[in-house]
Enzyme design. Structure first.
Site, short mmCIF file in Angstrom:
data_model
loop_
_atom_site.label_atom_id
_atom_site.label_comp_id
_atom_site.label_asym_id
_atom_site.label_seq_id
_atom_site.Cartn_x
_atom_site.Cartn_y
_atom_site.Cartn_z
N GLY A 93 0.82 -1.21 0.00
CA GLY A 93 0.00 0.00 0.00
C GLY A 93 0.85 1.25 0.00
O GLY A 93 0.55 2.23 0.70
N GLY B 65 -0.26 8.15 0.89
CA GLY B 65 -0.42 8.18 2.34
C GLY B 65 0.79 7.73 3.12
O GLY B 65 1.94 7.93 2.73
N TYR C 54 -14.02 -3.57 9.15
CA TYR C 54 -12.70 -2.96 9.33
C TYR C 54 -12.20 -3.20 10.75
O TYR C 54 -11.05 -3.60 10.95
CB TYR C 54 -12.77 -1.46 9.03
CG TYR C 54 -11.45 -0.75 9.17
CD1 TYR C 54 -10.45 -0.91 8.21
CD2 TYR C 54 -11.19 0.08 10.26
CE1 TYR C 54 -9.23 -0.26 8.34
CE2 TYR C 54 -9.98 0.73 10.39
CZ TYR C 54 -9.00 0.56 9.43
OH TYR C 54 -7.79 1.20 9.56
#
Length: 285
Positions: A25, A29, A178
Site C-alpha cells: 500500500g 499516504g 474494518y
C-alpha cells in the site's frame, strides 16, 4: 514482544544499506512516506499495490525524494489470493533476502461482497491478504534474520470481535468489518510471535493514529467522504511524521492480548480460509 506506547521520538540514524524491505500500500499516504524513509536509509525498497500506474508514479516520487534508485514496483492485489501468491513466488525467484516487511495496506468503505476466494472483500483486503503474504514470506525472512515484520493496525480494533462462524458474512457495516479485521491482525501478530519466537524474526503491530490523508476515499457517500477526509486533513499529523512509527519498529536496535486459545484458533482458521497448501506450510517441517 513489547508494546511501544510512546511514539513521540521515533527518529534515529540507522542505515539500511544492503537490506531489502517491502512496503504494501505504498502508492500514497503513510505507505508512501514509509517507503521514502526506508529508501533514504539506503535499503532496497519494494513497493506493492494493485495499480501499475500508481506504482510507477510512486516509484518516481520515492527515487526523487530519497536519491535512492534501488526502488522496485511490483503489482499485488489483496483482493486476489492468487495475486498474493504470485507476488511471494516472485520474491523467492528474484530476492536472496528479505529484512523488513511492513504490512501497511488498509481500506474502509469497500463493497459489501465476497471475493472470488469466497472471503468478504473488507476482511480479505484488511486482514487475510496480509496474513497470507506474511505466512508465505516468513521462510525467506527467517533465512535473512535478524529481520522484522510490522503490521499497521488501528484503534478501531477496540470495536471489533471475532465470530468464527460469521467472519465473512455479507450484510454488516463496512466499519464493523474494518474493526474486526484490525482485531484479527493484532491477534495474528500475537500468535505468530508465539510460534516463531527465537527464530530471529520479530513481529510487531502498531496504531499510527490520525494522519493527513484521504483514508475514506472509497466511500460511495459523497457527504461523509468529504466530511471525514476534511477532518483528517485538519486534525491529522503530517504523514512523514506518522511514517516514522512503523520505520522505528522496523529498524531501531532496541527492541499484547494474551488469550492463547483465541489466537491459536484464529491462526488455524486463517490458514484454512486462505488455503495454505502442504508445500506452503513451514509449520510442518
Amino acid at each position: 514482544m513489547r508494546i511501544l506506547d510512546d511514539f513521540t521520538n521515533c527518529e534515529n540514524g540507522v542505515r539500511l544499506d544492503g537490506k531489502v524491505a517491502i512496503v504494501t500500500g505504498a502508492t500514497s499516504g503513510t505507505g508512501l512516506e514509509t517507503a521514502k524513509n526506508l529508501a533514504k536509509r539506503g535499503a532496497k525498497v519494494i513497493i506493492a499495490s494493485r495499480s501499475p500506474a500508481k506504482l510507477s508514479d510512486a516509484r518516481k516520487n520515492i527515487i526523487k525524494s530519497s536519491g535512492n534508485g534501488n526502488v522496485v514496483a511490483r503489482t499485488m492485489d489483496f483482493e486476489s489470493l492468487k495475486s498474493v501468491r504470485n507476488f511471494a513466488q516472485e520474491m523467492y525467484l528474484s530476492e536472496p533476502r528479505l529484512d523488513i516487511l511492513i504490512n501497511n495496506i488498509g481500506a474502509i468503505a469497500l463493497e459489501d461482497r465476497l471475493t472470488s476466494d469466497n472471503l468478504h472483500l473488507m476482511m480479505q483486503v484488511n486482514y487475510f491478504g496480509a496474513f497470507l503474504l506474511t505466512f508465505l514470506l516468513y521462510p525467506l525472512m527467517k533465512s535473512s534474520a535478524p529481520s522484522r515484520i510490522v503490521n499497521v493496525s488501528s484503534m478501531a480494533l477496540l470495536l471489533g470481535h471475532i465470530d468464527f462462524e460469521h467472519m465473512n458474512d455479507v450484510g454488516k457495516s463496512t466499519f464493523e468489518y474494518y474493526a474486526n479485521a484490525k482485531l484479527a491482525e493484532i491477534l495474528f501478530t500475537v500468535e505468530m510471535h508465539n510460534r516463531i519466537e527465537g527464530n530471529g524474526v520479530n513481529i510487531y503491530s502498531m496504531d499510527p493514529g490520525l494522519g493527513k490523508s484521504e483514508f475514506f476515499r472509497n466511500s460511495n457517500v459523497t457527504f461523509w467522504k468529504t466530511v471525514l477526509n476534511t477532518g483528517l486533513l485538519i486534525v491529522g499529523r503530517p504523514l512523514d511524521r506518522v511514517a516514522t512509527m512503523p520505520v522505528f519498529l522496523a529498524v531501531d536496535p532496541r527492541f499484547f492480548s494474551n488469550n492463547k486459545v483465541l489466537t491459536k484458533r484464529l491462526w488455524e482458521e486463517s490458514k484454512r480460509l486462505v488455503r495454505i497448501t502442504p508445500e506452503e506450510d513451514w509449520e510442518r517441517f
